[in-house]
Write an enzyme that holds these catalytic residues in place. Structure first.
Site, mmCIF file in Angstrom:
data_model
loop_
_atom_site.group_PDB
_atom_site.id
_atom_site.type_symbol
_atom_site.label_atom_id
_atom_site.label_comp_id
_atom_site.label_asym_id
_atom_site.label_seq_id
_atom_site.Cartn_x
_atom_site.Cartn_y
_atom_site.Cartn_z
ATOM 1 N N GLU A 176 26.860 -27.608 18.556
ATOM 2 C CA GLU A 176 27.724 -27.295 17.429
ATOM 3 C C GLU A 176 27.865 -28.546 16.551
ATOM 4 O O GLU A 176 28.075 -29.629 17.085
ATOM 5 C CB GLU A 176 29.105 -26.848 17.912
ATOM 6 C CG GLU A 176 29.950 -26.322 16.752
ATOM 7 C CD GLU A 176 31.330 -25.820 17.184
ATOM 8 O OE1 GLU A 176 31.633 -25.823 18.383
ATOM 9 O OE2 GLU A 176 32.079 -25.428 16.290
ATOM 10 N N GLY A 220 35.890 -34.428 21.933
ATOM 11 C CA GLY A 220 36.584 -34.289 23.216
ATOM 12 C C GLY A 220 35.790 -33.444 24.196
ATOM 13 O O GLY A 220 35.610 -33.812 25.349
ATOM 14 N N ALA A 221 35.316 -32.293 23.715
ATOM 15 C CA ALA A 221 34.639 -31.370 24.614
ATOM 16 C C ALA A 221 33.959 -30.274 23.804
ATOM 17 O O ALA A 221 34.157 -30.180 22.595
ATOM 18 C CB ALA A 221 35.649 -30.732 25.558
ATOM 19 N N ASN A 233 30.495 -24.539 25.184
ATOM 20 C CA ASN A 233 29.270 -23.780 25.470
ATOM 21 C C ASN A 233 29.524 -22.685 26.510
ATOM 22 O O ASN A 233 30.193 -22.916 27.512
ATOM 23 C CB ASN A 233 28.197 -24.707 26.036
ATOM 24 C CG ASN A 233 28.122 -25.999 25.281
ATOM 25 O OD1 ASN A 233 27.866 -26.000 24.100
ATOM 26 N ND2 ASN A 233 28.401 -27.110 25.960
ATOM 27 N N HIS A 287 41.958 -25.395 25.925
ATOM 28 C CA HIS A 287 41.351 -25.098 24.627
ATOM 29 C C HIS A 287 39.912 -24.581 24.792
ATOM 30 O O HIS A 287 39.556 -23.526 24.253
ATOM 31 C CB HIS A 287 41.379 -26.363 23.767
ATOM 32 C CG HIS A 287 40.805 -26.202 22.399
ATOM 33 N ND1 HIS A 287 41.579 -25.965 21.286
ATOM 34 C CD2 HIS A 287 39.514 -26.224 21.959
ATOM 35 C CE1 HIS A 287 40.794 -25.853 20.219
ATOM 36 N NE2 HIS A 287 39.528 -26.015 20.596
ATOM 37 N N GLU A 288 39.104 -25.310 25.551
ATOM 38 C CA GLU A 288 37.694 -24.888 25.692
ATOM 39 C C GLU A 288 37.611 -23.563 26.439
ATOM 40 O O GLU A 288 36.792 -22.705 26.120
ATOM 41 C CB GLU A 288 36.861 -25.965 26.406
ATOM 42 C CG GLU A 288 36.919 -27.359 25.782
ATOM 43 C CD GLU A 288 36.734 -27.410 24.280
ATOM 44 O OE1 GLU A 288 36.013 -26.559 23.726
ATOM 45 O OE2 GLU A 288 37.333 -28.300 23.631
ATOM 46 N N HIS A 298 38.377 -20.650 24.171
ATOM 47 C CA HIS A 298 37.273 -20.335 23.250
ATOM 48 C C HIS A 298 36.381 -19.222 23.807
ATOM 49 O O HIS A 298 35.661 -18.584 23.047
ATOM 50 C CB HIS A 298 36.391 -21.570 23.023
ATOM 51 C CG HIS A 298 36.772 -22.390 21.823
ATOM 52 N ND1 HIS A 298 37.062 -21.848 20.588
ATOM 53 C CD2 HIS A 298 36.881 -23.740 21.653
ATOM 54 C CE1 HIS A 298 37.337 -22.813 19.722
ATOM 55 N NE2 HIS A 298 37.242 -23.969 20.341
ATOM 56 N N GLU A 303 38.777 -22.139 15.504
ATOM 57 C CA GLU A 303 39.478 -23.376 15.863
ATOM 58 C C GLU A 303 40.992 -23.284 15.638
ATOM 59 O O GLU A 303 41.774 -23.689 16.496
ATOM 60 C CB GLU A 303 38.883 -24.576 15.128
ATOM 61 C CG GLU A 303 37.439 -24.894 15.532
ATOM 62 C CD GLU A 303 37.243 -25.125 17.033
ATOM 63 O OE1 GLU A 303 38.231 -25.271 17.769
ATOM 64 O OE2 GLU A 303 36.070 -25.137 17.479
HETATM 65 N N1 B3K Z 1 33.929 -26.771 19.106
HETATM 66 C C1 B3K Z 1 33.895 -28.133 19.535
HETATM 67 C C2 B3K Z 1 33.781 -29.113 18.421
HETATM 68 C C3 B3K Z 1 32.411 -29.248 17.875
HETATM 69 C C4 B3K Z 1 32.361 -30.392 16.876
HETATM 70 C C5 B3K Z 1 31.038 -30.484 16.207
HETATM 71 N N2 B3K Z 1 30.923 -31.691 15.439
HETATM 72 C C6 B3K Z 1 35.092 -28.487 20.368
HETATM 73 C C7 B3K Z 1 36.277 -27.650 20.169
HETATM 74 O O1 B3K Z 1 36.871 -27.565 19.126
HETATM 75 O O2 B3K Z 1 36.639 -26.990 21.103
HETATM 76 ZN ZN ZN Z 2 37.852 -25.765 19.566
#
Ligand code: B3K
Ligand code: ZN
Length: 876
Positions: free
Chosen positions: A129, A268-269, A272, A304-305, A308, A327
């Protein structure tokens, strides 16, 4: 300015979105991992798209950067009707359905951008990403192309773990010391959610039974020797899984959930599918090496991850302009998770601080953009506080307007309609609108309008009729990106306190009025009756909208709120306003004395036996430099720093005895509580260390003992608090403490980051030379974003006085670094440039110095698109 000399990168526009002529719906990827010559075979099934029942004409357009193209085959035949143009591979073909096989070669070992496939320490890992998949193979690297992925990874056996998304369906041994695995992800996904990891790790395993009774395997992969720092992350993961089931009825969908911690990572993370990759800083923790705030941060990022998986992965974005769709919503979800698990008020305070300092500043500067940007040069530049945090506030406002139940109905409808799709922010708001029957048409402007609205509020009280009125005016000023503004639909939450501090019921002419006022016009008057004496209003309660408030509060009114409000957030907010007001007065009048009512208030908070200790810690702290600076058009940097310092000195002196008593009382049992993470003990440490911050301003013998004792502790919150109090106070002990800390922790990279940070915060005239010498420290590495941010990020953000030294050395130090990072890691360079972006906020001398440095950047021959976008905006 030389920005126009080269071929400047061009912008993409939201209004230009079109569906692609083709979509890849299935891909088989084979990786033969070698440090500088990894071959990637990509076999894709491609189909033409239709619009209004008509085929969309055009070529198949694939993105690719830094790839060695070895061959292209279509339906088994070598193919040569293609063009390579501007980082795109254009395939001219008149079939509607075909199989495409592309072989490319890449070099992970020399990829220092930390985007695409790269080596972090000894492990291969990926970050795709936003647009990193194009550094792996030629592909439709856009989020609206969803495909099923099957991935075969072949590597030397010195990489025992070969991981990708989904479920492992095959593995085997090969000759010459190599082996392979095959992974299949049953869920269609865009390329940005692809991940691959290969390495040798220690693994912490666990399992989770979902609400429908399925057993999910959990695995956390960390560098060898780090297992003793892995359990908090795994516990946090299980809490997240349970919370999402309880709160939104959302269950995990694969049989395995993997998290890998790596040291070289830009953010941070990354979420995927089924294989999160984390910056080790956001995973590893034990009481000896991580602070209470680190623990909290890890829990929230793990959450948070995980969240997602539904908001981002199952339902994803149609295009990158819609980033806030996933986000903003996911930040809102992680904030709610943290608030449900811990203290709601403390979490809200942290979120509001981030908005008022960083997001308001972004809105006021050259990078101002709406939460759904309309034009973008480099997408990586838009992972901003605006898209994330203001985006979350926009979701929170809908939550406030709809109420909890309707909001849940809206979420359910959103998933029912859009599971498996790539959609837009409008799709989300429409689901909320239809599920609740609440009109959000005007509200939608929050998505397209940048800038921080100001709410100018006036009060009127008529004692004879008992009517109290609030007149609310919306003021919108032009931002760097947008002149024209609309009036917004603003949920404005209020409470009225009577003289005893009791909350009055809001009524008018016999009707009960809801505490959330719907502000929709430029000027609106709200009336309340049955009021006997002039009340004290609590306005924009709980920061019910991301706005600035302009109301002429007296010190007495603010003290009344701090003492009596039932909401802890409102107490903190009023205390902030009181302190800001008085610090500004000190700045204006060259340091007036700290008013007695403030020291009394702080003393009463310290002596209150019933108060939540973490809240007390927040209430006795003065607002940071950033908070005060945000109040000015031209920031009087040194006067602000002096005023804050003088107030701190006065508090330390006036309240010395009570601060010391409270400190001693809270410290009594701390050795036994070193490993205790309960809310109560975390609160104790927070308040104790807030007292220590003041006490360290004095060189008394008892303080020397206290600081030394805390440094010795096997609890990082306490030892770091002692060290940072000593450094901030320029205490005579600070140098010896820094040396002791370094020799104790030199083998732990994450703790050494804390040490680098403290080095950079020292207020000494030769700080720039000192930082330059630290570039040669054996632990420093330009290629590691954590290290660079620890040292130079701490300097530019927290050593305000020296960074802004009018000899210009701070600006030059940062620019020298950015020039270096432009080649190594443009994303990191682009993040680090922030303090130079707001040059208009300083005096003429500083403006000139900063502009000189920006010009230097503009003159770089191979300026990355990341820096180009920011430098050109800053200079225009
Ligand atoms: N989605 C990723 C961030 C990606 C940043 C790309 N430069 C982490 C997050 O917001 O959970
Ligand atoms: Zn995020």
């Amino acid at each position: 300015m030389n920005l126009t000399n080269t071929n400047p990168p061009s912008a993409k526009y939201l209004k230009d979105y079109t569906k692609p002529a083709f979509s890849i719906y299935d891909i088989y990827l084979e990786f033969d991992l070698k440090a500088t010559q990894t071959q990637v075979h990509a076999t894709s099934k491609v189909k033409r798209n239709f619009s209004d029942n008509k085929p969309i004409l055009g070529a198949l357009v694939l993105d690719g950067i830094d790839l060695d193209l070895l061959s292209i085959n279509i339906d088994g035949q070598a193919f040569d009707d293609f063009q390579l143009l501007n980082e795109q591979l254009i395939i001219n073909i008149d079939r509607d359905e075909f199989e495409l096989c592309i072989v490319t070669e890449i070099s992970p070992a020399t990829n220092s951008s930390l985007e695409g496939l790269y080596l972090s320490g000894g492990a291969y890992c990926t970050q795709c990403e936003a647009e990193g998949f194009r550094k792996i193979t030629y592909y439709q690297d856009r989020p609206d192309v969803l495909a099923t992925f099957t991935v075969k990874i072949t590597a030397d056996k010195k990489y025992p773990y070969l991981l990708s998304n989904g479920n492992k369906i095959e593995q085997g041994e090969l000759e010459d010391g190599r082996h392979y695995t095959v992974w299949q992800d049953p869920f269609k996904k865009p390329a940005y959610l692809f991940a691959l990891v290969a390495g040798d790790f220690d693994v912490l395993k666990d399992s989770y039974k979902t609400m429908s009774g399925r057993e999910v395997e959990l695995a956390l992969f960390v560098d060898k020797g780090n297992l003793n720092k892995a359990s908090h992350a795994l516990t946090s993961l299980k809490k997240s899984m349970k919370w999402d089931e309880d709160t939104f009825g959302l269950e995990y969908d694969l049989d395995i959930y993997m998290i890998v911690a790596v040291d070289f990572f830009n953010m941070g993370a990354m979420e995927n599918k089924g294989l999160n990759v984390f910056n080790s800083k956001c995973v590893l923790a034990n009481q000896a090496t991580a602070t209470d705030s680190d623990y909290h941060m890890i829990e929230s990022i793990i959450g948070h991850e995980y969240f997602h998986n539904w908001t981002g992965n199952r339902v994803t974005c149609r295009d990158w302009f819609q980033l806030s769709l996933k986000e903003g919503l996911t930040v809102f979800r992680d904030q709610e998770f943290s608030s449900d698990l811990g203290s709601r008020a403390i979490n809200r305070i942290a979120a509001v601080k981030a908005m008022r300092t960083h997001q308001f500043a972004e809105d006021a500067g050259p990078m101002a953009h709406p939460i759904r940007p309309e034009q973008v040069i480099e997408m990586n530049n838009f992972y901003t506080v605006t898209v994330y945090n203001k985006g979350a506030e926009v979701i929170r406002m809908m939550h406030t307007l709809l109420g909890k139940e309707n909001f849940r109905k809206g979420m359910d409808l959103y998933f029912e309609r859009h599971d498996g799709q790539a959609v837009t922010c409008d799709d989300f708001v429409n689901a909320m609108m239809q599920a609740s029957s609440i009109d959000l048409t005007q509200f939608k402007h929050w998505y397209s309008q940048s800038g921080t609205p100001k709410l100018v509020v006036k009060e009127k009280f008529d004692k004879t009729s008992g009517v109290y009125q609030l007149e609310i005016n919306q003021v919108h000023t032009a931002t760097a990106d947008q002149d024209k503004k609309h009036n917004l639909h603003i949920p404005f939450s209020i409470e009225l306190l009577d003289q005893d501090g009791k909350v009055l019921q809001l009524t008018y002419e016999g009707n009960v009025i809801c505490k959330v006022l719907n502000v929709t016009q430029g000027k609106q008057v709200f009336s309340f009756d049955n009021i006997k004496t002039k009340p004290t209003p609590i306005l924009l309660e709980d920061f019910s909208a991301p706005c600035q408030l302009d109301f002429n509060y007296s010190d007495e009114q603010l003290c009344h709120i701090v003492r009596h409000a039932s909401s802890d957030f409102s107490r903190w907010d009023a205390q902030q306003m009181l302190l800001i007001k008085n610090i500004k007065a000190a700045v204006k009048n060259d340091n007036i004395d700290l008013p007695k009512n403030i020291t009394e208030l702080i003393s009463d908070i310290l002596l209150d036996n019933t108060i939540d200790l973490e809240l007390a810690a927040q209430l006795i702290k003065l607002p940071s430099y950033d908070v005060i600076a945000a109040e000015y058009e031209e920031v009087p940097i040194n006067s602000i720093i002096e005023a804050i310092d003088s107030f701190e000195q006065q508090i330390a002196q006036t309240l010395n005895t009570v601060l010391f008593d409270v400190y001693n009382k809270l410290n009594e049992n701390s050795v036994n509580e070193c490993e205790n993470l309960s809310t109560e003990v975390v609160g104790k440490r927070a308040l104790k260390n807030a007292c220590l911050h003041y006490l360290a301003k004095q060189n008394e013998i008892c303080m020397v003992e206290a600081l030394n004792a805390q440094l010795e502790m096997i609890n990082m919150t306490d030892s770091l608090a002692a060290l940072s109090s000593a450094v901030h106070a320029n205490h005579e002990l600070s140098q010896s403490m820094l040396i002791a800390f370094e020799s104790k922790w030199e083998k732990d990279a994450l703790v050494m980051d804390k040490w680098f940070g403290l080095q950079a915060m020292q207020d000494k005239p030769d700080i720039v030379a000192h930082l330059q010498s630290l570039y040669s420290h054996s632990h420093f590495d330009y290629a590691n974003p954590n290290r660079v941010r620890a040292l130079i990020g701490s300097f530019t953000h927290f050593n305000i006085k020296q960074f802004h030294n009018e000899n210009g050395s701070g600006y030059k130090l940062l620019t020298d670094l950015l020039i270096k990072l432009n080649d190594i890691n443009p994303q990191n360079a682009s993040r680090m440039i922030t303090p130079l972006m707001s040059w208009q906020k300083y005096n003429v001398k500083r403006q000139k110095l900063i502009k000189q440095q920006l010009e230097r950047l503009a003159d770089i021959e191979d300026l990355s698109s990341d820096l180009y976008e920011k430098v050109s905006k800053a200079l225009n």
